[in-house]
Motif scaffolding. Structure first.
Motif, mmCIF file in Angstrom:
data_model
loop_
_atom_site.group_PDB
_atom_site.id
_atom_site.type_symbol
_atom_site.label_atom_id
_atom_site.label_comp_id
_atom_site.label_asym_id
_atom_site.label_seq_id
_atom_site.Cartn_x
_atom_site.Cartn_y
_atom_site.Cartn_z
ATOM 1 N N GLY A 119 16.927 0.825 7.095
ATOM 2 C CA GLY A 119 16.771 1.906 8.029
ATOM 3 C C GLY A 119 15.395 2.601 7.476
ATOM 4 N N GLN A 120 15.174 2.982 6.311
ATOM 5 C CA GLN A 120 13.971 3.471 5.933
ATOM 6 C C GLN A 120 12.712 3.036 6.396
ATOM 7 N N LYS A 121 12.612 1.378 6.644
ATOM 8 C CA LYS A 121 11.515 0.964 7.073
ATOM 9 C C LYS A 121 11.569 1.123 8.539
ATOM 10 N N GLN A 122 12.613 1.052 9.186
ATOM 11 C CA GLN A 122 12.482 1.242 10.654
ATOM 12 C C GLN A 122 11.914 2.634 11.078
ATOM 13 N N ARG A 123 12.282 3.777 10.269
ATOM 14 C CA ARG A 123 11.912 4.905 10.544
ATOM 15 C C ARG A 123 10.215 5.145 10.158
ATOM 16 N N GLN A 144 8.632 13.563 10.468
ATOM 17 C CA GLN A 144 9.702 14.597 10.765
ATOM 18 C C GLN A 144 10.401 14.311 11.991
ATOM 19 N N LEU A 145 9.522 13.787 13.064
ATOM 20 C CA LEU A 145 10.075 13.314 14.471
ATOM 21 C C LEU A 145 11.067 12.016 14.185
ATOM 22 N N PHE A 177 13.741 11.385 3.609
ATOM 23 C CA PHE A 177 13.543 10.363 2.145
ATOM 24 C C PHE A 177 12.395 10.301 1.502
ATOM 25 N N ILE A 178 11.353 10.541 2.315
ATOM 26 C CA ILE A 178 10.104 10.234 1.799
ATOM 27 C C ILE A 178 9.662 11.636 0.618
ATOM 28 N N GLN A 179 10.119 12.707 0.934
ATOM 29 C CA GLN A 179 10.242 13.907 -0.106
ATOM 30 C C GLN A 179 11.019 13.400 -1.181
ATOM 31 N N GLN A 180 11.850 12.982 -1.181
ATOM 32 C CA GLN A 180 12.832 12.429 -2.296
ATOM 33 C C GLN A 180 12.136 11.524 -3.316
ATOM 34 N N MET A 181 11.342 10.869 -2.872
ATOM 35 C CA MET A 181 10.605 9.730 -3.771
ATOM 36 C C MET A 181 9.589 10.486 -4.775
ATOM 37 N N GLY A 222 0.906 -1.169 0.024
ATOM 38 C CA GLY A 222 0.016 0.238 -0.017
ATOM 39 C C GLY A 222 0.960 1.315 -0.081
ATOM 40 N N THR A 223 0.262 2.456 0.089
ATOM 41 C CA THR A 223 1.139 3.804 -0.176
ATOM 42 C C THR A 223 1.693 4.010 1.357
ATOM 43 N N ILE A 224 2.473 4.853 1.334
ATOM 44 C CA ILE A 224 3.351 5.219 2.796
ATOM 45 C C ILE A 224 2.103 5.591 3.609
#
Length: 581
Positions: free
Chosen positions: A477-481, A448-449, A455-459, A425-427
């Motif tokens: 790392g992206q998945k964790q955040r 942001q927290l 990295f989302i804004q760069q997608m 699904g989407t973010i």
């Protein structure tokens, strides 16, 4: 078992009843047609009366059309009833699994649950369709055809009566021999599914270690085991058809010989040609009913093992239940472990957690450190009551977690597990697991927290970027955040991070911790980490070893009093010094 399964028929009771009704009407006409044909021969064809032939011919045509119509309607409603029953059965099982505790799921295994929801339900669906259709048609046809045959000629009808017990004995032996085999096969299916799941989930590891041949061998061994069991069962079931054919041919020959003899000796007074023809038809109906009934019994034999496995899921009771008067409000994020003992198995030789006493004030940041197998994850899983303690108690907000409403408690405890899971699904859709009504601004703030917004804004599609199953198109790392941001959207009183920043760099880790301190000061934060730097600023640090607390205090204090903590700190700093040097 039958009562448990029948509960899933629900709104399809009417459709099932209509299938039975039309089947009975079809049988009634099928029984009537041979008798009409007998009258057609005896009263119309032999005397040469064409008006009688036309009359009976018209009635036969109408009867045949009605029988065909009723048969089609019966088949249609039976199919709808079976499909609906299977849908309800899967739904009931799936909802039941959602209520399972972790220990319930551990007892069955994921692969086994998947097999029961798919293969086993399909088997039961086919059996139900045959029960609604053939299991009604065959006995009714058998009994009524037998009664009509006896009314025509008692002695000749005894031929059928003698064949039936022999067939039933043969079928009973076949079922007794095949049921244990099918029971074993479906358990082997669980192993097959497990191998496939493991292979697909770890396909990158398989390829990187070039272990395709090893995995193929594992699959072939289990597949061969299923083949052998099915072959054994099918060889036994193969005796069903020859048995039925032998009975049919024997009855037909005896009927021809004895019937012709009676007609000749009595000159048609005791038995007419038309009646003998009708007896042939009834003989065919009786034997075909027995053959169809044997197919039903075979299908029931196959599905019985599946039905038992389905009922195991439906009758399983969750180990975790609400009390009689559960508390629905969590006052604050304070946590107390009072002489806690915990084991995954009731008869375990050694407890996983051994006499743990701990107090965490609301709003504190607490770090947990320990080696592999020190029971760090087990400790925090008791807080949202994913498992129940074996002894002692865990309190949240001054109330024993067993006294809370489970949903109310878990809504106030956000947990980012060691194994991070994102869904296809989407973010945005993934983030809204934390709060389904979250606005775009709230999602951005949470990201942001968690240092995920950058990295989302760069997608290409930003927050509307599609996440593949399991988060395959984002890094660890992206998945964790993203998972941390999802947890923050719950606005919990307690936030638990179970080694959830291991895949991010130390600078990002520090930024996340600073954001927590500034933005959610009243939330109790529990951080399990392998890096001392991730927890050294915590209000208190817990050091675990083999399920016991061996160190408790602040960073400076533990450096002086806890050898395990000091060793971890020095080894990590030494690595840093070596790299700098």
């Amino acid at each position: 078992m039958i009562k448990t399964l029948a509960a899933s028929i629900r709104q399809y009771k009417k459709v099932s009843s209509l299938a039975i009704l039309f089947t009975v009407l079809e049988v009634g006409l099928d029984i009537l047609i041979p008798r009409l044909m007998a009258d057609l021969i005896d009263q119309g064809i032999e005397p040469g009366r064409m008006d009688v032939v036309m009359g009976y011919g018209t009635v036969l045509l109408v009867s045949a059309v009605l029988a065909l119509t009723f048969g089609a309607l019966g088949g249609r409603y039976a199919a709808r009833a079976a499909c609906g029953f299977a849908r309800n059965l899967r739904q009931s099982m799936y909802y039941k699994v959602q209520d399972f505790s972790f220990s319930n799921i551990d007892r069955f295994s994921t692969a086994s649950i998947v097999t029961r929801l798919t293969t086993d339900v399909t088997n039961v669906q086919m059996a139900y369709q045959m029960i609604v259709r053939l299991a009604i048609r065959c006995p009714v046809m058998l009994v009524v055809a037998m009664m009509v045959s006896f009314s025509i000629h008692r002695e000749l009808s005894l031929i059928f009566l003698g064949a039936a017990p022999l067939l039933f004995i043969g079928l009973y032996i076949i079922m007794r021999l095949t049921h244990p085999v099918f029971e074993r096969v479906f358990h082997t299916y669980d192993k097959l599914n497990q191998v496939v799941q493991e292979n697909l989930r770890g396909i990158r590891v398989v390829k990187s270690f070039t272990r395709e041949d090893h995995e193929n061998k594992k699959f072939d061994e289990i597949s061969q085991s299923i083949y052998k069991d099915f072959s054994k069962a099918e060889k036994t079931l193969a005796f069903n058809m020859p048995l039925m054919q032998a009975a049919m041919y024997t009855c037909t020959l005896l009927l021809c010989w004895m019937g012709a003899k009676i007609i000749v000796l009595s000159g048609g007074a005791e038995l007419t040609t038309g009646l003998l023809m009708s007896l042939f038809n009834y003989a065919l109906q009786i034997l075909m009913s027995l053959m169809a009934l044997s197919m039903v019994l075979v299908m029931i034999t196959i599905s019985r093992a599946s039905a038992e496995r389905i009922v195991e899921i439906l009758t399983e009771e969750s180990d975790l239940k609400n009390g009689p008067d559960p508390v629905h409000t969590v006052k604050d994020g304070s946590i107390d472990f009072d002489d806690v003992l915990f084991s995954y198995a009731r008869k375990a030789e050694r407890p996983v957690l051994d006499h743990v006493d701990l107090h965490i004030a609301s709003g504190q940041t607490v770090g947990i450190l320990g080696g592999i197998g020190s029971s760090k994850s087990s400790l925090v899983q008791l807080i949202p009551r994913l498992y129940d303690v074996t002894g002692g108690s865990v309190k949240v907000g001054g109330v024993d977690v067993r006294d809370y409403d489970l949903e109310a408690l878990r809504n106030q405890v956000a947990m980012v597990l060691q194994k991070n899971v994102l869904f296809s699904g989407t973010i945005k859709e993934n983030l809204r697991w934390g709060d389904e009504h979250a606005t775009d601004e709230q999602m951005v703030h949470a990201c942001q927290l968690a240092c995920a917004d950058e990295f989302i804004q760069q997608m290409p599609d930003g927050y509307d970027t599609y996440i593949e199953q399991g988060g395959a198109n984002v890094s660890g790392g992206q998945k964790q955040r993203l998972c941390i941001a999802r947890a923050l959207l719950k606005k919990p009183k307690i936030l638990i991070l179970d080694d959830s920043t291991s895949a991010v760099d130390t600078e990002t880790d520090a930024r996340i911790r600073r954001a927590f301190a500034q933005e959610i000061p009243d939330t109790t934060k529990i951080i399990i980490a392998q890096r001392v730097s991730s927890i050294q600023d915590a209000d208190q640090i817990i050091v675990l070893d083999a399920g016991r607390i061996v160190g408790l205090g602040k960073h400076d204090q533990l450096l002086q009093t806890c050898a395990i903590y000091r060793e971890a700190y020095e080894s990590q700093n030494k690595k840093g010094d070596d790299q700098n040097g």
